[in-house]
Design an enzyme around this catalytic site. Sequence first.
Site, PDB file in Angstrom:
ATOM      1  N   HIS A 101       0.840  -1.207   0.000  1.00  0.00           N
ATOM      2  CA  HIS A 101       0.000   0.000   0.000  1.00  0.00           C
ATOM      3  C   HIS A 101       0.865   1.242   0.000  1.00  0.00           C
ATOM      4  O   HIS A 101       1.957   1.260   0.593  1.00  0.00           O
ATOM      5  CB  HIS A 101      -0.991   0.007   1.172  1.00  0.00           C
ATOM      6  CG  HIS A 101      -0.376   0.039   2.543  1.00  0.00           C
ATOM      7  ND1 HIS A 101      -0.020   1.212   3.179  1.00  0.00           N
ATOM      8  CD2 HIS A 101      -0.056  -0.958   3.404  1.00  0.00           C
ATOM      9  CE1 HIS A 101       0.477   0.929   4.369  1.00  0.00           C
ATOM     10  NE2 HIS A 101       0.477  -0.376   4.534  1.00  0.00           N
ATOM     11  N   ASP A 103      -0.414   4.400   0.849  1.00  0.00           N
ATOM     12  CA  ASP A 103      -0.838   5.409   1.816  1.00  0.00           C
ATOM     13  C   ASP A 103      -0.079   5.208   3.122  1.00  0.00           C
ATOM     14  O   ASP A 103       0.498   4.142   3.375  1.00  0.00           O
ATOM     15  CB  ASP A 103      -2.344   5.341   2.060  1.00  0.00           C
ATOM     16  CG  ASP A 103      -2.763   4.057   2.769  1.00  0.00           C
ATOM     17  OD1 ASP A 103      -2.420   2.972   2.260  1.00  0.00           O
ATOM     18  OD2 ASP A 103      -3.416   4.120   3.823  1.00  0.00           O
ATOM     19  N   ASP A 134       6.580   1.337   6.332  1.00  0.00           N
ATOM     20  CA  ASP A 134       5.182   0.908   6.235  1.00  0.00           C
ATOM     21  C   ASP A 134       4.389   1.874   5.369  1.00  0.00           C
ATOM     22  O   ASP A 134       3.876   2.867   5.873  1.00  0.00           O
ATOM     23  CB  ASP A 134       4.604   0.842   7.652  1.00  0.00           C
ATOM     24  CG  ASP A 134       3.186   0.327   7.701  1.00  0.00           C
ATOM     25  OD1 ASP A 134       2.731  -0.286   6.724  1.00  0.00           O
ATOM     26  OD2 ASP A 134       2.529   0.546   8.743  1.00  0.00           O
ATOM     27  N   GLU A 169      -4.993   1.506   3.072  1.00  0.00           N
ATOM     28  CA  GLU A 169      -4.853   0.463   4.080  1.00  0.00           C
ATOM     29  C   GLU A 169      -4.803   1.044   5.486  1.00  0.00           C
ATOM     30  O   GLU A 169      -5.444   0.526   6.412  1.00  0.00           O
ATOM     31  CB  GLU A 169      -3.597  -0.367   3.796  1.00  0.00           C
ATOM     32  CG  GLU A 169      -3.514  -1.669   4.606  1.00  0.00           C
ATOM     33  CD  GLU A 169      -2.915  -1.485   5.983  1.00  0.00           C
ATOM     34  OE1 GLU A 169      -3.136  -2.371   6.848  1.00  0.00           O
ATOM     35  OE2 GLU A 169      -2.232  -0.469   6.219  1.00  0.00           O
ATOM     36  N   GLU A 170      -4.050   2.118   5.671  1.00  0.00           N
ATOM     37  CA  GLU A 170      -3.920   2.694   7.001  1.00  0.00           C
ATOM     38  C   GLU A 170      -5.227   3.314   7.474  1.00  0.00           C
ATOM     39  O   GLU A 170      -5.452   3.460   8.684  1.00  0.00           O
ATOM     40  CB  GLU A 170      -2.820   3.763   7.018  1.00  0.00           C
ATOM     41  CG  GLU A 170      -1.437   3.258   6.635  1.00  0.00           C
ATOM     42  CD  GLU A 170      -0.823   2.312   7.654  1.00  0.00           C
ATOM     43  OE1 GLU A 170      -1.542   1.889   8.589  1.00  0.00           O
ATOM     44  OE2 GLU A 170       0.368   1.987   7.517  1.00  0.00           O
TER      45      GLU A 170
END
Length: 465
Positions: A101, A103, A134, A169-170
């Site tokens: 991801h 984001d 991440d 995702e976050e």
Amino acid sequence: MTSEPSRPASVRDAATGGIPAALADLGALVRIPSVAFPGFDRAEVQRSAEAVKALAEGTGLFESVQIRDAAIPGTEERGMPAVLATRAARNGRPTILLYAHHDVQPVGDETLWDSPPFEPTVRDGRLYGRGAADDKAGVMVHIGALRALREALGDDLDLGVALFIEGEEEAGSRSFASFLADNADALRADVIVVADSGNWDAVTPALTVSLRGNARFTMTVCTLEHASHSGMFGGAVPDAMMATVRLLSTLWDEDGAVAVEGLTVRDAATPTTYTEQTLRDEAGLPEGVQPVGRDSILSRIWNKPSITVTGIDAPSVRNASNTLSPEISVVISARVAPGQAAGDAYQAIAAHLRAHAPFGAQLEFGDVDLGDGFLVDTSGWAVADARDSFRDGYGVEPVDLGVGGSIPFIADLVRTFPEAQILVTGVEDPHARAHSPNESLHLDTFRHALLAEALLLERLDARTL
């Protein structure tokens, strides 16, 4: 007369030679503040998606590269932009879906960062910046591995590839299930690699074989129709703060272990090399503060449920007055043992809270967010190929690990593609501080992860189904 290098050797050379470019591109991605939370600039997430799209196109590998979004169920909104790139398999080769991801988490208190969060900065062998680990590192592991495969194999490449780089995702992957449904044919694969987890340490690669689920909700505790003077009525009238504190305390026993009936525990062995001192070092637990729970530390964070109060709406210290609060709201975040449905866990916690509400306090529940855990079937050929590739890429024996955190969308992948073998990998090490100030990526881990994935892709390209 010199012989031609083997395919794995060619891929290894291409992956190693491409690492500087991959790191430069990672730095460019980190500079984009692609926070997908409400209240942040969606245009930055779009800019990040466009940058990832350009990187995918630049591999020269895909037949189609698009930016797409999907509907958020129950609303009229659309999800954040994702990148979907595809190429069809040839000559009986498998298809692999590569997920990451683009984001990132919000920055939080910027004064806690030692360098600007969106200015990639190298210190002591680590790259600092929001999203550096991440999960923009996961994006660039995929891109770097694909570049190496294309460079080494050229037109001999028969592997089918779908690249799915999500954009929210976050923020909860609210449109994820819709995106899968809309693009099921393009995403269908024999093997799925989710590059959003971590490793045992900075030098030892790991395959994540279990993930806890999550059950998050807001509880409001009400005891009064309106606020009242604490001096006049305190001692006879239960204020909402008193009721909330008393109620929350029933969620744990004297050791700090969860004390809610109906929450299951997964019975699984864990490594014995993880010590209390390791926990203190990785979690930032100072001497004098004792760990909670019972049994081995890893069993507590991999295989048992946990409950955390992550937010509270109450009068602040600055605004405190001599007043009995009529209602208090808290956010409760539970991690659910692998194998238990998150919905069942939520019902068990809600039932416990209702049964233990003190003084007849009235409870309301809302904003429920559920995600099931995940258990990997480690008997498949893709797991064996991944372990071999880890061993070759890192130069050490890989380990299997559980993760106390949750990646709820994996349950959606399992439901949509039940025949696929799912591999959960990642580039984070225990000191990455994902979601926290001073998030960072261990650069040697990134190099090894990119090489290991390139070798995995080569193995799959040599496999005929």
